[in-house]
Structure formats: structure tokens, C-alpha cells
Design a protein around this motif. Structure first.
Motif, PDB file in Angstrom:
ATOM      1  N   LEU A 222       0.742  -1.365   0.004  1.00  0.00           N
ATOM      2  CA  LEU A 222      -0.189   0.048   0.036  1.00  0.00           C
ATOM      3  C   LEU A 222       0.966   1.247  -0.025  1.00  0.00           C
ATOM      4  CD1 LEU A 222      -2.633  -1.236   2.619  1.00  0.00           C
ATOM      5  CD2 LEU A 222      -2.721  -1.357   0.170  1.00  0.00           C
ATOM      6  N   GLY A 223       2.009   1.095  -0.426  1.00  0.00           N
ATOM      7  CA  GLY A 223       2.980   2.212  -0.636  1.00  0.00           C
ATOM      8  C   GLY A 223       3.442   2.766   0.795  1.00  0.00           C
ATOM      9  N   ILE A 224       3.277   1.905   1.826  1.00  0.00           N
ATOM     10  CA  ILE A 224       3.745   2.379   3.077  1.00  0.00           C
ATOM     11  C   ILE A 224       5.251   2.529   3.375  1.00  0.00           C
ATOM     12  CG2 ILE A 224       3.632   1.638   5.757  1.00  0.00           C
ATOM     13  CD1 ILE A 224       0.609   0.854   5.187  1.00  0.00           C
ATOM     14  N   PRO A 225       5.719   1.024   2.842  1.00  0.00           N
ATOM     15  CA  PRO A 225       7.322   1.227   2.986  1.00  0.00           C
ATOM     16  C   PRO A 225       7.843   2.391   2.381  1.00  0.00           C
ATOM     17  CG  PRO A 225       6.621  -1.035   2.399  1.00  0.00           C
ATOM     18  CD  PRO A 225       5.535  -0.163   2.430  1.00  0.00           C
ATOM     19  N   LEU A 226       7.494   2.789   1.210  1.00  0.00           N
ATOM     20  CA  LEU A 226       8.091   3.727   0.462  1.00  0.00           C
ATOM     21  C   LEU A 226       7.781   5.089   1.193  1.00  0.00           C
ATOM     22  CD1 LEU A 226       7.528   2.909  -3.196  1.00  0.00           C
ATOM     23  CD2 LEU A 226       9.757   2.887  -1.848  1.00  0.00           C
ATOM     24  N   LEU A 227       6.506   5.386   1.724  1.00  0.00           N
ATOM     25  CA  LEU A 227       6.205   6.523   2.731  1.00  0.00           C
ATOM     26  C   LEU A 227       7.026   6.539   3.867  1.00  0.00           C
ATOM     27  CD1 LEU A 227       4.344   9.056   3.296  1.00  0.00           C
ATOM     28  CD2 LEU A 227       2.792   7.232   4.673  1.00  0.00           C
ATOM     29  N   LEU A 228       7.421   5.378   4.320  1.00  0.00           N
ATOM     30  CA  LEU A 228       8.196   5.705   5.780  1.00  0.00           C
ATOM     31  C   LEU A 228       9.775   5.981   5.124  1.00  0.00           C
ATOM     32  CD1 LEU A 228       6.935   2.513   7.693  1.00  0.00           C
ATOM     33  CD2 LEU A 228       6.417   4.923   8.130  1.00  0.00           C
ATOM     34  N   LEU A 229      10.160   5.307   4.180  1.00  0.00           N
ATOM     35  CA  LEU A 229      11.640   5.660   3.583  1.00  0.00           C
ATOM     36  C   LEU A 229      11.421   7.166   3.234  1.00  0.00           C
ATOM     37  CD1 LEU A 229      14.325   5.005   2.374  1.00  0.00           C
ATOM     38  CD2 LEU A 229      12.816   4.480  -0.048  1.00  0.00           C
ATOM     39  N   ALA A 230      10.610   7.846   2.851  1.00  0.00           N
ATOM     40  CA  ALA A 230      10.910   9.201   2.397  1.00  0.00           C
ATOM     41  C   ALA A 230      10.576  10.033   3.506  1.00  0.00           C
ATOM     42  CB  ALA A 230       9.789   9.684   1.275  1.00  0.00           C
ATOM     43  N   GLU A 231       9.580   9.684   4.424  1.00  0.00           N
ATOM     44  CA  GLU A 231       9.289  10.711   5.414  1.00  0.00           C
ATOM     45  C   GLU A 231       9.647  10.460   6.974  1.00  0.00           C
ATOM     46  OE1 GLU A 231       7.830  13.497   4.608  1.00  0.00           O
ATOM     47  OE2 GLU A 231       7.830  12.936   2.498  1.00  0.00           O
ATOM     48  N   LEU A 232       9.753   9.182   7.341  1.00  0.00           N
ATOM     49  CA  LEU A 232      10.038   8.937   8.676  1.00  0.00           C
ATOM     50  C   LEU A 232      11.170   9.802   9.270  1.00  0.00           C
ATOM     51  CD1 LEU A 232       8.822   7.160  11.009  1.00  0.00           C
ATOM     52  CD2 LEU A 232      10.719   5.424  10.414  1.00  0.00           C
ATOM     53  N   ASP A 233      12.266   9.895   8.674  1.00  0.00           N
ATOM     54  CA  ASP A 233      13.423  10.601   9.206  1.00  0.00           C
ATOM     55  C   ASP A 233      12.903  12.158   9.423  1.00  0.00           C
ATOM     56  OD1 ASP A 233      16.091  11.081   9.952  1.00  0.00           O
ATOM     57  OD2 ASP A 233      16.560  11.870   8.133  1.00  0.00           O
ATOM     58  N   SER A 234      11.930  12.632   8.644  1.00  0.00           N
ATOM     59  CA  SER A 234      11.670  14.102   8.745  1.00  0.00           C
ATOM     60  C   SER A 234      10.623  14.247  10.028  1.00  0.00           C
ATOM     61  CB  SER A 234      10.841  14.758   7.562  1.00  0.00           C
ATOM     62  OG  SER A 234       9.725  14.005   7.240  1.00  0.00           O
ATOM     63  N   LEU A 235      10.216  13.318  10.420  1.00  0.00           N
ATOM     64  CA  LEU A 235       9.282  13.477  11.854  1.00  0.00           C
ATOM     65  C   LEU A 235      10.025  13.509  13.062  1.00  0.00           C
ATOM     66  CD1 LEU A 235       6.669  10.559  11.057  1.00  0.00           C
ATOM     67  CD2 LEU A 235       6.335  13.006  10.640  1.00  0.00           C
ATOM     68  N   PRO A 236       9.181  14.038  14.188  1.00  0.00           N
ATOM     69  CA  PRO A 236       9.911  14.140  15.242  1.00  0.00           C
ATOM     70  C   PRO A 236      10.371  12.820  15.946  1.00  0.00           C
ATOM     71  CG  PRO A 236       8.113  15.672  15.146  1.00  0.00           C
ATOM     72  CD  PRO A 236       8.117  14.880  14.236  1.00  0.00           C
ATOM     73  N   ALA A 237      11.649  12.857  16.644  1.00  0.00           N
ATOM     74  CA  ALA A 237      12.157  11.491  17.018  1.00  0.00           C
ATOM     75  C   ALA A 237      11.053  10.809  18.003  1.00  0.00           C
ATOM     76  CB  ALA A 237      13.697  11.667  17.688  1.00  0.00           C
ATOM     77  N   ALA A 238      10.370  11.677  18.551  1.00  0.00           N
ATOM     78  CA  ALA A 238       9.401  10.750  19.526  1.00  0.00           C
ATOM     79  C   ALA A 238       8.051  10.079  19.080  1.00  0.00           C
ATOM     80  CB  ALA A 238       8.824  12.207  20.375  1.00  0.00           C
TER      81      ALA A 238
END
Length: 347
Positions: free
Chosen positions: A166-182
């Protein structure tokens, strides 16, 4: 900054000439942003030739190295011009610059890029070599039928993973690092649960339709042991897809290298044990495949995702329960909506 004719007319009514601060600021604007003189002059509402004279005078002064202007250059900077603009209008927001300072590549970012690339190549090489070793052992010591069934199961699992992601792995690849660490840990967990649940449903549907999907899947679905191992392997395959994408997105390339290598080594080792005990069957190969994928998640702590702190008035047990997090519609919706602005803003 307002560069419309109405804005310029209002400025003209205030002053009749440029002041020294404005001229120095205009020159600095050309020098520091790298924008063409014609564009800067147009934005500031002044004559292009006038700005060109100012910039040339500044360049000559800097070339001499003493920072002192000649009499002619001083006269040029002091001469009145026809387009008055307030010095305060020179205030430039960072968003107006053609290139943001943070967008310029740094030595560390380039090094990190090549490091990640190196880990990706290393993983591909390691898993390819170990995969060839596994294939050599399996094809020589197991029947063609058993090897074919194991290959059909793993290939189908990869296909279900591609559909159920559902595109989730790619979404996490692109956006997870930009989210707050918490919130990274709970975002990763939520994405993992959703994608794995989708593959679980697809794998069960595949087993239900296995009599119509070919002999290999029909044989797998007819045996409860191989069917269970197929479902476990399919869900674990989806989990490794998500895990590896998150590792790359967080610049933890070594984690996906170790995880992939452990999976290949463990699968080869389990097959060797099966040969030693005399269990050369298709369920044995499926067991080696599924177990090696599940055990490889031992490297999860290496992602260094901070545990999410419970909010005031929230019990620690309820907050840290993965099932509660994944099954909470409000939590899942909040996480998805939190990722969307980050994605759109990057465009």
C-alpha cells in the motif's frame, strides 16, 4: 516584497533618492544570492545599468582587497537615481532565495549518501552469494518437486508483499526521518501493522483460491503445515520490506545489511540441519524460509527508535501496547495525517 506598480508608486511618494544602505544592500543581494543583475534590478524596481555600476564598483573594491572605494566609485554610489526604494524594502525572506542554505550539499551529506549506497551494494552482494549457496544445497539434496514448492511459496509472498504494501514502506522511507524522534517508533509500528495485516488477508485469500491458482499453490494450500508456513513467511516478507526501507530512510544502512545477511545465513544453516537429520521435504524448506525471516527482526533495536512517552493521564501499559496503537482509529488517522503535510511540503 511588493514589486507591483502600485507598491512602487507608494515608495516613490516617500523618498526621492536611494540611500547608502539601500545601495549596499542591493549589491549584497546580487553577490550573496547569485541571482542575475537584471532580475534583482527588476525585483527592486531600479534601472539595470545603475545596479550593474554598483556591482562593478563593489567587485573592483573587493579585488583590490582593501575594501576602500575610489573617488569615482564613491561618486557613482552617491549619485541620485530615478527609482526610489526604501532600504527597509531590502528585507528578504529565506523562502525567496533560489537556493536555501539547507539545500546545499555538504561534505557529511555526500559521505552519508555514498555510505548508504555502499551498504545497499554490500547487502545485495552478500545475499546473492549466500542465496547461490542455498540454491546449490537445495537443488542437490532436495527433490525438484520440493524445491519448486518452496520457490512458488516465496515468489507468491513477494508478489503479495508488492500488492499489500500500500505504498507504506516507501512512505516511511521518504518521510520517517523528517518526523520528530518521539513519534518515529509509533509511526513505524503503525505502518508495519497495516501493511502486514494487508498481506495476511491476501495470503489467506490466496490459500482459499489455491485450487484455482496452479498445482504448486494447490499442494501448499492442501497441507495445513505448508499453508501455515506460507502465511507466516508472507507476512514476515512484508515485514522485512518495511524494515529495510525504514533502515535506509533513517540512514541505518548497516542494519538492513546485517538483517539480510542473517536471513540468508540462517536459512542456509537450517537447511543444513534438515539434511543432517534426514528431513528433506518441502515443509522443511518452507520452515527454513519462514523462520529465517522472523528471526532477522532481532536487529530491530539497531534502528534506535525512541520509545514514545505516554501523555499525562494515559497509562503506560495502554500507551506502549502495539495492538492498542495499531487498532486505535484516531491514532492511525493522526499518524497518517501527520505524514501528509511533510510529504506535500517537500514537493
Amino acid at each position: 516584497m511588493d514589486t507591483s506598480p502600485l507598491g512602487r508608486t507608494a515608495i516613490e511618494e516617500i523618498r526621492g533618492r536611494f540611500d547608502q544602505d539601500f545601495k549596499e544592500g542591493a549589491v549584497r543581494l546580487v553577490r550573496e544570492t547569485g541571482r542575475p543583475i537584471a532580475q534583482v534590478a527588476r525585483d527592486l524596481g531600479i534601472n539595470e545599468g545603475t545596479l550593474d555600476n554598483w556591482v562593478n564598483a563593489d567587485r573592483r573594491s573587493r579585488a583590490e582587497g582593501n575594501g576602500v572605494l575610489s573617488e569615482d566609485e564613491r561618486a557613482e554610489l552617491a549619485r541620485p537615481t530615478e527609482q526610489p526604494v526604501q532600504a527597509s524594502e531590502l528585507a528578504i525572506h529565506s523562502s525567496e532565495l533560489p537556493v536555501q542554505p539547507s539545500e546545499l550539499p555538504t561534505q557529511s551529506s555526500v559521505r552519508r549518501l555514498f555510505t548508504t549506497f555502499g551498504y545497499l551494494v554490500a547487502k545485495q552482494g552478500a545475499t546473492a552469494v549466500l542465496g547461490l549457496a542455498y540454491l546449490a544445497v537445495a537443488t542437490h539434496l532436495f527433490s525438484a518437486r520440493d524445491v519448486g514448492l518452496a520457490a512458488a511459496a516465496s515468489s507468491t509472498a513477494f508478489f503479495l508483499g508488492a500488492v499489500g504494501a500500500l505504498g507504506i514502506p516507501l512512505l516511511l522511507l521518504a518521510e520517517l526521518d523528517s518526523l520528530p524522534a518521539a513519534v518515529r517508533r509509533v509511526t513505524f509500528s503503525t505502518g508495519m501493522y497495516i501493511s502486514c495485516l494487508a498481506v495476511l488477508i491476501l495470503s489467506l485469500a490466496t490459500l482459499a483460491l489455491s485450487p484455482f491458482l496452479g498445482n504448486s499453490l494447490r499442494i501448499i494450500g492442501a497441507n495445513s503445515t505448508t499453508a501455515a508456513l506460507f502465511v507466516i513467511g508472507s507476512v514476515a516478507t512484508m515485514g522485512t520490506f518495511t524494515f529495510d526501507n525504514v533502515a535506509i530512510g533513517l540512514h541505518r544502512g548497516s542494519v538492513q545489511l546485517w538483517r539480510g545477511s542473517l536471513t540468508s545465513v540462517l536459512k542456509l544453516a537450517i537447511v543444513g540441519v534438515l539434511v543432517l537429520v534426514g528431513t528433506r521435504t518441502a515443509p522443511g524448506l518452507l520452515f527454513a524460509w519462514a523462520l529465517s525471516l522472523v528471526v532477522s527482526f532481532v536487529f530491530f533495536p539497531m534502528l534506535r527508535l525512541e520509545p514514545t512517552r505516554p501523555a499525562k493521564g494515559t497509562s503506560a501499559i495502554g500507551w506502549h501496547s502495539p495492538a492498542a496503537t495499531a487498532c486505535s482509529p484516531s491514532s492511525t488517522t493522526s499518524l497518517i495525517c501527520r505524514s501528509i503535510p511533510s510529504s506535500t511540503s517537500s514537493e
